[in-house]
Design a protein around this motif. Sequence first.
Motif, mmCIF file in Angstrom:
data_model
loop_
_atom_site.group_PDB
_atom_site.id
_atom_site.type_symbol
_atom_site.label_atom_id
_atom_site.label_comp_id
_atom_site.label_asym_id
_atom_site.label_seq_id
_atom_site.Cartn_x
_atom_site.Cartn_y
_atom_site.Cartn_z
ATOM 1 N N MET A 135 -20.244 -33.050 -9.401
ATOM 2 C CA MET A 135 -19.164 -32.525 -10.220
ATOM 3 C C MET A 135 -17.995 -33.494 -10.152
ATOM 4 S SD MET A 135 -17.128 -28.982 -9.680
ATOM 5 C CE MET A 135 -16.689 -28.097 -11.126
ATOM 6 N N ASN A 136 -17.579 -33.947 -11.302
ATOM 7 C CA ASN A 136 -16.428 -34.849 -11.345
ATOM 8 C C ASN A 136 -15.190 -34.079 -11.831
ATOM 9 O OD1 ASN A 136 -16.874 -34.525 -14.055
ATOM 10 N ND2 ASN A 136 -17.799 -36.534 -14.335
ATOM 11 N N GLU A 137 -14.111 -34.817 -12.015
ATOM 12 C CA GLU A 137 -12.856 -34.175 -12.402
ATOM 13 C C GLU A 137 -12.938 -33.547 -13.787
ATOM 14 O OE1 GLU A 137 -9.736 -37.017 -12.061
ATOM 15 O OE2 GLU A 137 -10.097 -37.367 -9.935
ATOM 16 N N ALA A 138 -13.648 -34.165 -14.690
ATOM 17 C CA ALA A 138 -13.764 -33.626 -16.048
ATOM 18 C C ALA A 138 -14.511 -32.297 -16.046
ATOM 19 C CB ALA A 138 -14.470 -34.635 -16.950
ATOM 20 N N ASP A 139 -15.555 -32.193 -15.234
ATOM 21 C CA ASP A 139 -16.292 -30.928 -15.136
ATOM 22 C C ASP A 139 -15.427 -29.825 -14.532
ATOM 23 O OD1 ASP A 139 -18.599 -31.986 -16.238
ATOM 24 O OD2 ASP A 139 -19.440 -32.541 -14.282
ATOM 25 N N ALA A 140 -14.697 -30.171 -13.480
ATOM 26 C CA ALA A 140 -13.823 -29.184 -12.832
ATOM 27 C C ALA A 140 -12.731 -28.733 -13.791
ATOM 28 C CB ALA A 140 -13.212 -29.778 -11.567
ATOM 29 N N ASP A 148 -12.915 -28.726 -17.041
ATOM 30 C CA ASP A 148 -13.551 -27.926 -18.079
ATOM 31 C C ASP A 148 -13.811 -26.501 -17.593
ATOM 32 O OD1 ASP A 148 -14.677 -27.628 -20.674
ATOM 33 O OD2 ASP A 148 -16.681 -27.775 -19.774
ATOM 34 N N VAL A 149 -14.258 -26.355 -16.353
ATOM 35 C CA VAL A 149 -14.505 -25.026 -15.794
ATOM 36 C C VAL A 149 -13.204 -24.243 -15.681
ATOM 37 C CG1 VAL A 149 -15.203 -23.791 -13.697
ATOM 38 C CG2 VAL A 149 -16.618 -25.629 -14.588
ATOM 39 N N GLU A 159 -22.442 -19.177 -18.253
ATOM 40 C CA GLU A 159 -22.173 -20.615 -18.384
ATOM 41 C C GLU A 159 -22.019 -21.278 -17.015
ATOM 42 O OE1 GLU A 159 -18.612 -23.561 -19.852
ATOM 43 O OE2 GLU A 159 -18.720 -21.555 -20.720
ATOM 44 N N ARG A 182 -24.443 -24.068 -15.284
ATOM 45 C CA ARG A 182 -23.949 -25.347 -14.757
ATOM 46 C C ARG A 182 -24.376 -25.546 -13.311
ATOM 47 N NH1 ARG A 182 -18.539 -27.712 -16.728
ATOM 48 N NH2 ARG A 182 -18.658 -27.336 -18.957
ATOM 49 N N PHE A 231 -24.323 -29.232 -12.588
ATOM 50 C CA PHE A 231 -23.120 -29.610 -13.346
ATOM 51 C C PHE A 231 -23.479 -30.805 -14.145
ATOM 52 C CE2 PHE A 231 -21.090 -26.704 -10.507
ATOM 53 C CZ PHE A 231 -20.064 -26.174 -11.260
#
Length: 88
Positions: free
Chosen positions: A1-6, A8-9, A79, A83, A88
């Motif tokens: 999990m990178n910053e963009a995924d976090a 987005d969540v 969702e 993930r 993720f």
Amino acid sequence: MNEADALDVVRNAIWTILIASGPSVGVAMLVGIVIALLQALTQVQETTLTFVPKIVAVLVVCALTGSFMGSQIMTFTEEIYGRIGSGF
């Protein structure tokens, strides 16, 4: 999990909270404004007059829109579980 995924969540979580709680908060605000206007016009400053109608209105709205709120939360939950399952 990178910053963009976090990010987005978190964005989806905040959006789900806003959508699910919107009807209840909107009705509480509307009833509060009507009661405040009524109190200002009649100069009746009863404290219970502000709480009881709001509680009743919010309970009625929750009963009417409960399935909508539940479906929004369920969609978000599915969702998130999807993930987690895909890493993720």
